[in-house]
Scaffold this motif. Structure first.
Motif, PDB file in Angstrom:
ATOM      1  N   SER A   1      35.899  43.385  50.326  1.00  0.00           N
ATOM      2  CA  SER A   1      36.979  42.534  49.829  1.00  0.00           C
ATOM      3  C   SER A   1      37.232  41.353  50.770  1.00  0.00           C
ATOM      4  N   ILE A   2      37.230  41.615  52.085  1.00  0.00           N
ATOM      5  CA  ILE A   2      37.426  40.554  53.062  1.00  0.00           C
ATOM      6  C   ILE A   2      36.294  39.527  52.980  1.00  0.00           C
ATOM      7  N   ALA A   3      35.069  40.035  52.729  1.00  0.00           N
ATOM      8  CA  ALA A   3      33.905  39.148  52.634  1.00  0.00           C
ATOM      9  C   ALA A   3      33.802  38.464  51.277  1.00  0.00           C
ATOM     10  N   GLU A   4      34.813  38.679  50.416  1.00  0.00           N
ATOM     11  CA  GLU A   4      34.901  38.055  49.099  1.00  0.00           C
ATOM     12  C   GLU A   4      33.795  38.503  48.142  1.00  0.00           C
ATOM     13  N   GLN A   5      33.256  39.682  48.373  1.00  0.00           N
ATOM     14  CA  GLN A   5      32.328  40.289  47.409  1.00  0.00           C
ATOM     15  C   GLN A   5      33.160  41.217  46.519  1.00  0.00           C
ATOM     16  N   TYR A   6      33.976  40.593  45.680  1.00  0.00           N
ATOM     17  CA  TYR A   6      35.023  41.314  44.977  1.00  0.00           C
ATOM     18  C   TYR A   6      34.502  42.345  43.977  1.00  0.00           C
ATOM     19  N   GLY A   7      33.422  42.012  43.272  1.00  0.00           N
ATOM     20  CA  GLY A   7      32.889  42.951  42.291  1.00  0.00           C
ATOM     21  C   GLY A   7      32.447  44.254  42.932  1.00  0.00           C
TER      22      GLY A   7
ATOM     23  N   GLU B   1      44.742  50.709  48.016  1.00  0.00           N
ATOM     24  CA  GLU B   1      45.421  50.036  46.901  1.00  0.00           C
ATOM     25  C   GLU B   1      45.578  48.536  47.158  1.00  0.00           C
ATOM     26  N   THR B   2      45.937  48.153  48.381  1.00  0.00           N
ATOM     27  CA  THR B   2      46.095  46.726  48.669  1.00  0.00           C
ATOM     28  C   THR B   2      44.746  46.012  48.667  1.00  0.00           C
ATOM     29  N   ALA B   3      43.707  46.666  49.202  1.00  0.00           N
ATOM     30  CA  ALA B   3      42.372  46.060  49.165  1.00  0.00           C
ATOM     31  C   ALA B   3      41.893  45.918  47.725  1.00  0.00           C
ATOM     32  N   LEU B   4      42.213  46.915  46.902  1.00  0.00           N
ATOM     33  CA  LEU B   4      41.853  46.853  45.491  1.00  0.00           C
ATOM     34  C   LEU B   4      42.603  45.705  44.803  1.00  0.00           C
ATOM     35  N   GLY B   5      43.882  45.552  45.160  1.00  0.00           N
ATOM     36  CA  GLY B   5      44.651  44.437  44.620  1.00  0.00           C
ATOM     37  C   GLY B   5      44.053  43.094  45.009  1.00  0.00           C
ATOM     38  N   ASP B   6      43.620  42.973  46.270  1.00  0.00           N
ATOM     39  CA  ASP B   6      42.987  41.732  46.730  1.00  0.00           C
ATOM     40  C   ASP B   6      41.699  41.454  45.955  1.00  0.00           C
ATOM     41  N   ALA B   7      40.901  42.515  45.735  1.00  0.00           N
ATOM     42  CA  ALA B   7      39.633  42.344  45.026  1.00  0.00           C
ATOM     43  C   ALA B   7      39.865  41.918  43.575  1.00  0.00           C
ATOM     44  N   TYR B   8      40.813  42.569  42.912  1.00  0.00           N
ATOM     45  CA  TYR B   8      41.113  42.191  41.528  1.00  0.00           C
ATOM     46  C   TYR B   8      41.673  40.767  41.464  1.00  0.00           C
TER      47      TYR B   8
END
Length: 339
Positions: free
Chosen positions: A278-284, A303-310
Protein backbone atom coordinates in the motif's frame (compact mmCIF):
# COMPACT_ATOMS: atom_id res chain seq x y z
CA UNK A 1 3.19 -19.60 44.94
CA UNK A 2 0.86 -22.58 44.65
CA UNK A 3 3.45 -24.84 43.05
CA UNK A 4 6.06 -23.78 45.63
CA UNK A 5 3.65 -24.54 48.49
CA UNK A 6 2.96 -27.99 47.02
CA UNK A 7 6.68 -28.83 46.74
CA UNK A 8 7.49 -27.51 50.24
CA UNK A 9 4.55 -29.42 51.70
CA UNK A 10 5.60 -32.60 49.89
CA UNK A 11 9.14 -32.29 51.25
CA UNK A 12 8.49 -31.09 54.82
CA UNK A 13 4.77 -31.92 55.51
CA UNK A 14 4.32 -28.66 57.41
CA UNK A 15 0.61 -28.24 56.74
CA UNK A 16 -0.30 -31.89 57.24
CA UNK A 17 1.48 -31.96 60.61
CA UNK A 18 -0.17 -28.69 61.63
CA UNK A 19 -3.68 -29.89 60.73
CA UNK A 20 -3.06 -33.21 62.42
CA UNK A 21 -1.96 -31.66 65.70
CA UNK A 22 -4.25 -28.59 65.79
CA UNK A 23 -7.79 -28.12 66.99
CA UNK A 24 -10.66 -26.74 64.93
CA UNK A 25 -10.08 -23.12 65.98
CA UNK A 26 -6.45 -23.07 64.86
CA UNK A 27 -7.38 -24.68 61.56
CA UNK A 28 -10.11 -22.11 60.99
CA UNK A 29 -7.75 -19.24 61.83
CA UNK A 30 -5.15 -20.56 59.37
CA UNK A 31 -7.72 -20.97 56.59
CA UNK A 32 -9.21 -17.51 57.14
CA UNK A 33 -5.76 -15.91 57.33
CA UNK A 34 -4.73 -17.62 54.09
CA UNK A 35 -7.89 -16.42 52.34
CA UNK A 36 -7.29 -12.90 53.65
CA UNK A 37 -3.66 -12.84 52.50
CA UNK A 38 -4.53 -14.17 49.04
CA UNK A 39 -7.45 -11.75 48.73
CA UNK A 40 -5.35 -8.77 49.79
CA UNK A 41 -2.60 -9.85 47.41
CA UNK A 42 -4.99 -10.10 44.47
CA UNK A 43 -6.53 -6.74 45.35
CA UNK A 44 -3.08 -5.15 45.48
CA UNK A 45 -1.99 -6.73 42.20
CA UNK A 46 -5.19 -5.53 40.52
CA UNK A 47 -4.58 -1.92 41.54
CA UNK A 48 -0.85 -2.13 40.80
CA UNK A 49 -1.72 -2.35 37.07
CA UNK A 50 -5.39 -1.47 37.03
CA UNK A 51 -5.60 -0.60 33.33
CA UNK A 52 -3.98 -3.89 32.37
CA UNK A 53 -6.38 -5.81 34.61
CA UNK A 54 -9.41 -3.94 33.26
CA UNK A 55 -8.19 -4.57 29.73
CA UNK A 56 -8.07 -8.31 30.38
CA UNK A 57 -11.53 -8.28 31.94
CA UNK A 58 -12.88 -6.49 28.86
CA UNK A 59 -11.22 -9.02 26.52
CA UNK A 60 -12.81 -11.88 28.49
CA UNK A 61 -16.20 -10.16 28.25
CA UNK A 62 -16.00 -9.88 24.46
CA UNK A 63 -14.57 -13.39 24.17
CA UNK A 64 -17.65 -14.89 25.83
CA UNK A 65 -19.73 -13.39 23.00
CA UNK A 66 -17.62 -15.28 20.46
CA UNK A 67 -18.13 -18.45 22.46
CA UNK A 68 -21.89 -17.94 22.48
CA UNK A 69 -21.95 -17.81 18.67
CA UNK A 70 -19.94 -21.02 18.18
CA UNK A 71 -20.52 -23.16 21.28
CA UNK A 72 -20.16 -26.67 19.80
CA UNK A 73 -17.14 -26.62 17.49
CA UNK A 74 -15.71 -23.18 18.22
CA UNK A 75 -14.21 -20.82 15.64
CA UNK A 76 -11.46 -23.33 14.75
CA UNK A 77 -7.92 -23.82 15.97
CA UNK A 78 -5.74 -20.68 16.10
CA UNK A 79 -8.60 -18.54 14.76
CA UNK A 80 -9.15 -16.38 17.84
CA UNK A 81 -7.08 -13.48 16.51
CA UNK A 82 -8.93 -13.61 13.19
CA UNK A 83 -12.32 -13.18 14.91
CA UNK A 84 -11.81 -11.20 18.10
CA UNK A 85 -11.39 -7.68 16.67
CA UNK A 86 -14.61 -7.97 14.68
CA UNK A 87 -16.50 -8.77 17.89
CA UNK A 88 -14.80 -5.91 19.70
CA UNK A 89 -15.89 -3.55 16.91
CA UNK A 90 -19.45 -4.93 17.13
CA UNK A 91 -19.42 -4.40 20.90
CA UNK A 92 -18.58 -0.71 20.55
CA UNK A 93 -21.01 -0.39 17.64
CA UNK A 94 -23.81 -1.63 19.91
CA UNK A 95 -22.80 0.05 23.17
CA UNK A 96 -21.22 3.28 22.00
CA UNK A 97 -18.36 5.07 23.75
CA UNK A 98 -18.11 3.06 26.95
CA UNK A 99 -15.25 3.53 29.47
CA UNK A 100 -13.94 0.15 28.28
CA UNK A 101 -12.71 1.84 25.11
CA UNK A 102 -9.95 3.45 27.18
CA UNK A 103 -8.34 0.03 27.72
CA UNK A 104 -9.18 -1.44 24.28
CA UNK A 105 -6.37 -2.22 21.90
CA UNK A 106 -5.38 -4.55 19.07
CA UNK A 107 -5.68 -8.01 20.61
CA UNK A 108 -4.03 -11.26 19.52
CA UNK A 109 -4.76 -13.43 22.57
CA UNK A 110 -7.55 -13.84 25.10
CA UNK A 111 -5.08 -13.53 28.03
CA UNK A 112 -6.69 -16.70 29.34
CA UNK A 113 -5.61 -19.90 27.60
CA UNK A 114 -8.52 -21.91 28.99
CA UNK A 115 -11.02 -19.40 27.63
CA UNK A 116 -9.24 -19.14 24.29
CA UNK A 117 -9.19 -22.94 23.98
CA UNK A 118 -12.94 -23.01 24.62
CA UNK A 119 -13.55 -20.32 21.98
CA UNK A 120 -11.44 -22.04 19.33
CA UNK A 121 -12.52 -25.65 19.98
CA UNK A 122 -15.96 -25.40 21.58
CA UNK A 123 -17.65 -28.15 23.56
CA UNK A 124 -16.14 -30.77 21.26
CA UNK A 125 -12.64 -29.70 22.20
CA UNK A 126 -13.75 -29.48 25.83
CA UNK A 127 -14.64 -33.19 25.79
CA UNK A 128 -11.17 -34.13 24.53
CA UNK A 129 -9.55 -31.84 27.11
CA UNK A 130 -11.61 -33.43 29.89
CA UNK A 131 -10.55 -36.91 28.77
CA UNK A 132 -6.93 -35.80 28.68
CA UNK A 133 -7.10 -34.33 32.20
CA UNK A 134 -8.83 -37.47 33.46
CA UNK A 135 -6.02 -39.64 32.08
CA UNK A 136 -3.47 -37.24 33.54
CA UNK A 137 -4.85 -37.50 37.06
CA UNK A 138 -5.16 -41.29 36.79
CA UNK A 139 -1.41 -41.71 36.42
CA UNK A 140 -0.28 -44.52 38.74
CA UNK A 141 3.39 -44.63 39.75
CA UNK A 142 5.55 -46.50 42.24
CA UNK A 143 5.92 -44.92 45.67
CA UNK A 144 9.61 -44.24 45.13
CA UNK A 145 8.75 -42.12 42.07
CA UNK A 146 6.12 -39.98 43.80
CA UNK A 147 8.54 -37.05 44.06
CA UNK A 148 8.67 -36.85 40.24
CA UNK A 149 4.86 -36.77 40.14
CA UNK A 150 4.88 -33.90 42.67
CA UNK A 151 7.44 -31.99 40.60
CA UNK A 152 5.53 -32.59 37.35
CA UNK A 153 2.13 -31.64 38.74
CA UNK A 154 3.48 -28.56 40.52
CA UNK A 155 5.04 -27.37 37.26
CA UNK A 156 1.84 -28.00 35.32
CA UNK A 157 -0.17 -26.25 38.03
CA UNK A 158 2.09 -23.18 37.84
CA UNK A 159 1.64 -22.99 34.05
CA UNK A 160 -2.12 -23.58 34.39
CA UNK A 161 -2.38 -20.71 36.86
CA UNK A 162 -0.32 -18.48 34.59
CA UNK A 163 -2.66 -19.49 31.74
CA UNK A 164 -5.60 -17.89 33.55
CA UNK A 165 -4.15 -14.41 32.97
CA UNK A 166 -1.70 -14.66 30.07
CA UNK A 167 -0.73 -16.73 27.02
CA UNK A 168 1.94 -19.30 28.02
CA UNK A 169 0.93 -21.69 25.23
CA UNK A 170 2.21 -19.13 22.72
CA UNK A 171 5.70 -19.20 24.27
CA UNK A 172 7.94 -21.98 22.91
CA UNK A 173 10.12 -22.61 26.03
CA UNK A 174 6.98 -23.06 28.14
CA UNK A 175 5.57 -25.49 25.56
CA UNK A 176 8.80 -27.49 25.79
CA UNK A 177 8.54 -27.59 29.59
CA UNK A 178 4.96 -28.90 29.35
CA UNK A 179 6.04 -31.68 26.98
CA UNK A 180 8.90 -32.67 29.31
CA UNK A 181 6.64 -32.73 32.40
CA UNK A 182 4.01 -34.81 30.59
CA UNK A 183 6.81 -37.08 29.36
CA UNK A 184 7.88 -37.69 32.97
CA UNK A 185 4.35 -38.73 33.92
CA UNK A 186 3.98 -40.93 30.86
CA UNK A 187 7.25 -42.77 31.44
CA UNK A 188 6.54 -43.33 35.14
CA UNK A 189 2.97 -44.59 34.68
CA UNK A 190 2.90 -48.29 35.59
CA UNK A 191 -0.13 -48.94 33.38
CA UNK A 192 1.32 -47.61 30.14
CA UNK A 193 0.98 -49.79 27.08
CA UNK A 194 3.89 -50.65 24.82
CA UNK A 195 2.55 -50.74 21.29
CA UNK A 196 5.82 -51.95 19.80
CA UNK A 197 7.65 -54.19 22.24
CA UNK A 198 10.51 -55.57 20.17
CA UNK A 199 11.64 -57.99 22.89
CA UNK A 200 8.29 -59.78 22.92
CA UNK A 201 8.02 -59.76 19.11
CA UNK A 202 11.30 -61.18 17.78
CA UNK A 203 9.82 -62.21 14.44
CA UNK A 204 8.79 -58.82 13.08
CA UNK A 205 8.82 -59.08 9.25
CA UNK A 206 11.74 -57.48 7.46
CA UNK A 207 9.29 -55.63 5.20
CA UNK A 208 7.70 -53.97 8.23
CA UNK A 209 11.09 -52.93 9.62
CA UNK A 210 12.14 -51.55 6.25
CA UNK A 211 8.88 -49.63 5.89
CA UNK A 212 9.27 -48.04 9.34
CA UNK A 213 12.89 -47.16 8.57
CA UNK A 214 12.04 -45.57 5.20
CA UNK A 215 9.08 -43.61 6.55
CA UNK A 216 11.13 -42.46 9.52
CA UNK A 217 13.98 -41.33 7.27
CA UNK A 218 11.58 -39.46 4.98
CA UNK A 219 9.97 -37.80 8.00
CA UNK A 220 13.36 -36.66 9.34
CA UNK A 221 14.50 -35.34 5.94
CA UNK A 222 11.23 -33.47 5.35
CA UNK A 223 11.31 -32.09 8.88
CA UNK A 224 14.85 -30.76 8.42
CA UNK A 225 13.90 -29.25 5.04
CA UNK A 226 10.87 -27.53 6.56
CA UNK A 227 12.90 -26.20 9.50
CA UNK A 228 15.51 -24.82 7.09
CA UNK A 229 12.84 -23.18 4.93
CA UNK A 230 11.37 -21.54 8.04
CA UNK A 231 14.80 -20.32 9.07
CA UNK A 232 15.46 -18.79 5.65
CA UNK A 233 11.92 -17.39 5.57
CA UNK A 234 12.30 -15.61 8.92
CA UNK A 235 15.65 -14.18 7.83
CA UNK A 236 14.11 -12.88 4.58
CA UNK A 237 11.14 -11.44 6.51
CA UNK A 238 13.50 -9.61 8.87
CA UNK A 239 15.45 -8.22 5.91
CA UNK A 240 12.17 -6.98 4.42
CA UNK A 241 11.24 -5.24 7.68
CA UNK A 242 14.65 -3.55 7.86
CA UNK A 243 14.42 -2.31 4.28
CA UNK A 244 10.88 -1.07 4.89
CA UNK A 245 12.01 0.95 7.91
CA UNK A 246 14.70 2.65 5.83
CA UNK A 247 12.29 3.46 3.00
CA UNK A 248 13.60 0.89 0.52
CA UNK A 249 10.13 -0.28 -0.46
CA UNK A 250 11.17 -1.99 -3.70
CA UNK A 251 13.78 -4.07 -1.88
CA UNK A 252 11.33 -4.83 0.93
CA UNK A 253 8.66 -6.01 -1.51
CA UNK A 254 11.19 -8.23 -3.27
CA UNK A 255 12.00 -9.95 0.03
CA UNK A 256 8.32 -10.18 1.02
CA UNK A 257 7.59 -11.90 -2.31
CA UNK A 258 10.38 -14.44 -1.62
CA UNK A 259 9.05 -15.22 1.87
CA UNK A 260 5.38 -15.32 0.85
CA UNK A 261 5.27 -19.08 -0.01
CA UNK A 262 6.50 -19.88 3.51
CA UNK A 263 4.24 -17.46 5.40
CA UNK A 264 1.15 -17.27 3.18
CA UNK A 265 -1.02 -18.24 6.18
CA UNK A 266 0.76 -16.06 8.76
CA UNK A 267 -1.34 -13.02 9.62
CA UNK A 268 1.52 -10.81 10.86
CA UNK A 269 3.56 -11.43 7.71
CA UNK A 270 0.61 -10.72 5.42
CA UNK A 271 -0.13 -7.54 7.37
CA UNK A 272 3.47 -6.30 6.92
CA UNK A 273 3.48 -7.31 3.23
CA UNK A 274 0.14 -5.66 2.49
CA UNK A 275 1.11 -2.47 4.32
CA UNK A 276 4.33 -2.24 2.29
CA UNK A 277 2.42 -2.77 -0.95
CA UNK A 278 0.00 0.00 0.00
CA UNK A 279 2.84 2.41 0.85
CA UNK A 280 4.50 1.56 -2.47
CA UNK A 281 1.19 2.41 -4.21
CA UNK A 282 0.69 -1.11 -5.55
CA UNK A 283 -2.90 -0.88 -4.43
CA UNK A 284 -4.37 -3.84 -6.32
CA UNK A 285 -1.85 -6.30 -4.87
CA UNK A 286 -2.17 -4.66 -1.45
CA UNK A 287 -5.93 -5.27 -1.34
CA UNK A 288 -5.45 -8.95 -2.21
CA UNK A 289 -2.75 -9.53 0.43
CA UNK A 290 -4.58 -7.55 3.13
CA UNK A 291 -7.82 -9.44 2.50
CA UNK A 292 -5.81 -12.65 2.93
CA UNK A 293 -4.37 -11.27 6.15
CA UNK A 294 -7.88 -10.70 7.55
CA UNK A 295 -8.52 -14.45 7.28
CA UNK A 296 -5.81 -15.06 9.88
CA UNK A 297 -5.57 -11.79 11.83
CA UNK A 298 -7.45 -8.54 12.13
CA UNK A 299 -6.06 -5.29 13.50
CA UNK A 300 -6.49 -1.55 12.99
CA UNK A 301 -3.25 -1.61 10.98
CA UNK A 302 -4.78 -3.99 8.44
CA UNK A 303 -8.01 -2.01 8.24
CA UNK A 304 -6.31 1.36 7.77
CA UNK A 305 -3.89 -0.05 5.18
CA UNK A 306 -6.86 -1.59 3.40
CA UNK A 307 -8.62 1.78 3.50
CA UNK A 308 -5.53 3.43 1.98
CA UNK A 309 -5.37 0.81 -0.78
CA UNK A 310 -9.06 1.16 -1.65
CA UNK A 311 -8.68 4.94 -1.64
CA UNK A 312 -5.75 4.60 -4.05
CA UNK A 313 -7.99 2.53 -6.33
CA UNK A 314 -10.66 5.26 -6.01
CA UNK A 315 -13.08 2.75 -4.46
CA UNK A 316 -14.15 5.25 -1.84
CA UNK A 317 -17.11 3.34 -0.40
CA UNK A 318 -14.89 0.36 0.43
CA UNK A 319 -12.21 2.69 1.79
CA UNK A 320 -14.74 4.38 4.06
CA UNK A 321 -15.97 1.01 5.31
CA UNK A 322 -12.42 -0.08 6.17
CA UNK A 323 -11.60 3.20 7.93
CA UNK A 324 -14.86 3.12 9.87
CA UNK A 325 -14.22 -0.46 10.98
CA UNK A 326 -10.75 0.56 12.19
CA UNK A 327 -12.29 3.35 14.27
CA UNK A 328 -15.04 1.20 15.78
CA UNK A 329 -12.51 -1.46 16.80
CA UNK A 330 -11.02 0.97 19.35
CA UNK A 331 -14.04 3.28 19.68
CA UNK A 332 -13.29 6.51 21.60
CA UNK A 333 -9.53 5.99 21.60
CA UNK A 334 -9.52 7.80 18.26
CA UNK A 335 -12.37 10.22 18.84
CA UNK A 336 -11.03 11.41 22.19
CA UNK A 337 -7.63 12.18 20.65
CA UNK A 338 -9.33 14.00 17.79
CA UNK A 339 -11.35 16.10 20.22
Amino acid sequence: MLSSIILIEYRYHILSVFFKNSNGLKKSILIMASIGIVGAGLFGIYHFKKDSSDGRAFIWKVTTEIMADAPVFGVDFDRFKANYMNYQADYFEKNGETPEALVADNTYYAFNEWLQYAVENGLTGGVFLALFLYALFKVNVDKKEQFMVAISFSGLLAISGFALFSYPMQILPIKMIIVILLGFLSVLDRRKYKILNIQNKPHIPVFFKATVFILGTIGIVKGVEYANSLDRGFETWQNALNKYRYGDYDGALEDYAKAYPVFRKEGDFLMNYGKALSIAEQYGKAVGILEEAKQHLNTTIIETALGDAYKGLKQYDKAETAYYHAVTILSIVFTSKTL
